[in-house]
Design an enzyme around this catalytic site. Sequence first.
Site, PDB file in Angstrom:
ATOM      1  N   LYS A  22      -1.233   0.941  -8.588  1.00 23.67           N
ATOM      2  CA  LYS A  22      -0.225  -0.052  -8.221  1.00 23.67           C
ATOM      3  C   LYS A  22      -0.639  -1.448  -8.670  1.00 23.67           C
ATOM      4  O   LYS A  22       0.173  -2.222  -9.202  1.00 23.67           O
ATOM      5  CB  LYS A  22      -0.020  -0.046  -6.701  1.00 23.67           C
ATOM      6  N   ASN A  23      -1.923  -1.785  -8.472  1.00 20.88           N
ATOM      7  CA  ASN A  23      -2.391  -3.135  -8.783  1.00 20.88           C
ATOM      8  C   ASN A  23      -2.525  -3.398 -10.275  1.00 20.88           C
ATOM      9  O   ASN A  23      -2.755  -4.533 -10.682  1.00 20.88           O
ATOM     10  CB  ASN A  23      -3.723  -3.406  -8.071  1.00 20.88           C
ATOM     11  N   CYS A 116       0.673  -8.406   2.742  1.00 27.02           N
ATOM     12  CA  CYS A 116      -0.152  -8.045   3.886  1.00 27.02           C
ATOM     13  C   CYS A 116      -0.817  -9.266   4.491  1.00 27.02           C
ATOM     14  O   CYS A 116      -1.259 -10.168   3.768  1.00 27.02           O
ATOM     15  CB  CYS A 116      -1.241  -7.047   3.468  1.00 27.02           C
ATOM     16  N   ARG A 121      -4.046 -16.494   1.418  1.00 26.91           N
ATOM     17  CA  ARG A 121      -4.025 -16.241  -0.025  1.00 26.91           C
ATOM     18  C   ARG A 121      -3.066 -17.228  -0.688  1.00 26.91           C
ATOM     19  O   ARG A 121      -1.994 -16.858  -1.158  1.00 26.91           O
ATOM     20  CB  ARG A 121      -3.609 -14.792  -0.310  1.00 26.91           C
ATOM     21  N   ASP A 307     -10.737  -3.897  -0.951  1.00 30.38           N
ATOM     22  CA  ASP A 307      -9.690  -2.919  -0.657  1.00 30.38           C
ATOM     23  C   ASP A 307     -10.246  -1.567  -0.221  1.00 30.38           C
ATOM     24  O   ASP A 307      -9.489  -0.699   0.224  1.00 30.38           O
ATOM     25  CB  ASP A 307      -8.781  -2.724  -1.879  1.00 30.38           C
ATOM     26  N   ARG A 399       3.160   1.480   1.117  1.00 30.81           N
ATOM     27  CA  ARG A 399       3.199   0.466   0.063  1.00 30.81           C
ATOM     28  C   ARG A 399       2.153   0.762  -1.018  1.00 30.81           C
ATOM     29  O   ARG A 399       2.289   0.333  -2.160  1.00 30.81           O
ATOM     30  CB  ARG A 399       2.941  -0.931   0.634  1.00 30.81           C
TER      31      ARG A 399
END
Length: 418
Positions: A22-23, A116, A121, A307, A399
């Site tokens: 996903k990233n 999230c 951030r 993560d 997600r």
Amino acid sequence: MGEFVVRGGKRLNGTVRINGAKNAALPILAATVLATEPVILHDVPDLRDIHVMIAVLRSLGMTVEKAGRDVFVDPRTLNSYVVPAELMQEMRASIFLLGPLLAKLGAAEATQPGGCAIGDRPIDLHLYGLTSLGATVHDEGGRTVLRAKKLVGNEVHFPFPSVGATENVLMAAALAEGETRIRNAAMEPEIVDLAQFLERLGATVRGAGTPDIRISGASMLKGAEHTVIGDRIEAATFVLSTAAVGGDITVKNCLVDHLPGLWGRLQEIGVMVEEIDADTVHIVSEGRFKPIPVSVATAPYPGFATDCQPQFMSFLLAVPGVHLVTERVFENRLGHAAQLRRMGAQIIADQRVALIYGGHPLHGAYVTAPDLRAGAALVIGALKAEGESVIAGREIIERGYEQLDVRLSALGANIQAR
């Protein structure tokens, strides 16, 4: 709010293939804005965040079609530089569009992104990088507006190796005039994948995967075909689930070199790790370990991935001893500790540091996922716990994990989505 219902105590056995990252897929989808011809992407995961990014691209006038894990993008119909506020609030990755839109259309407009709640951030490093290339920034009614008649290559020296800011500048620099040098760049594998995609479009990128990246801007970028790399965080989640509960699994499309720091720690604790080839790893765990203290601190790549920290903490609950986990990337990423305590976990935690007293039994409980990776940690805890656990916030977990219940069930877990 959806839930996962887990009945713990089941070993995991079999083979699992890791989906596209996903990233990596999200910034690559944003980078399709830069192309002047159609783009085809393969192994794009079927996740909510991906669907939101596709909706954003369509809102900008682009044609996007998704068939299974393939995505077709035609950027030739791009006609807007305004990212809709309601979509921006759904997903932080919408911020990736600032650089490509600015480079392609000379303007970009968006609100502060959502995502999230794992800590502060801000987008200041994104804006610093883009203004270094010649953009101007001002606020209009709560929206950030960037404009540039022309982007010009420059040296961008980040005070912190921000992944998102590195990717945004990398994309903008691909159409800037002259050479851009990014110093103290983030080194994550997802950045390398983005750089390889940009090279397929016709950009010249050197040094991706190191702290010093150089990009020679092109006057025009063409179309391309690209396959997204495997998701290293998803791979780590399946590996740590197996390590915690015991089992024997083979993990495919797992690029072993993308998880430095994980394999050695698992082997030290007593998990068998066998590298079959460059993208296949075999894991065997009895789920019982000798007492050994473990200390881990997160750091930007190639350090231990933030993560993976929540999932690793859940695994440590199965390892007798007193363990120390230090979160050095985000200041509020230990929210899972309080939820794991509901299962009987012995954890003392503040915002940055946690002491874990491992080797004690866990019991089923009703818990709530505070964020994506914390939710994965709760699933691991529930797989290890005696009895039934209910994990609220299934949508948050989904997600980043596609059909998690189905794939874990295929390995022998007792888990249902409802």
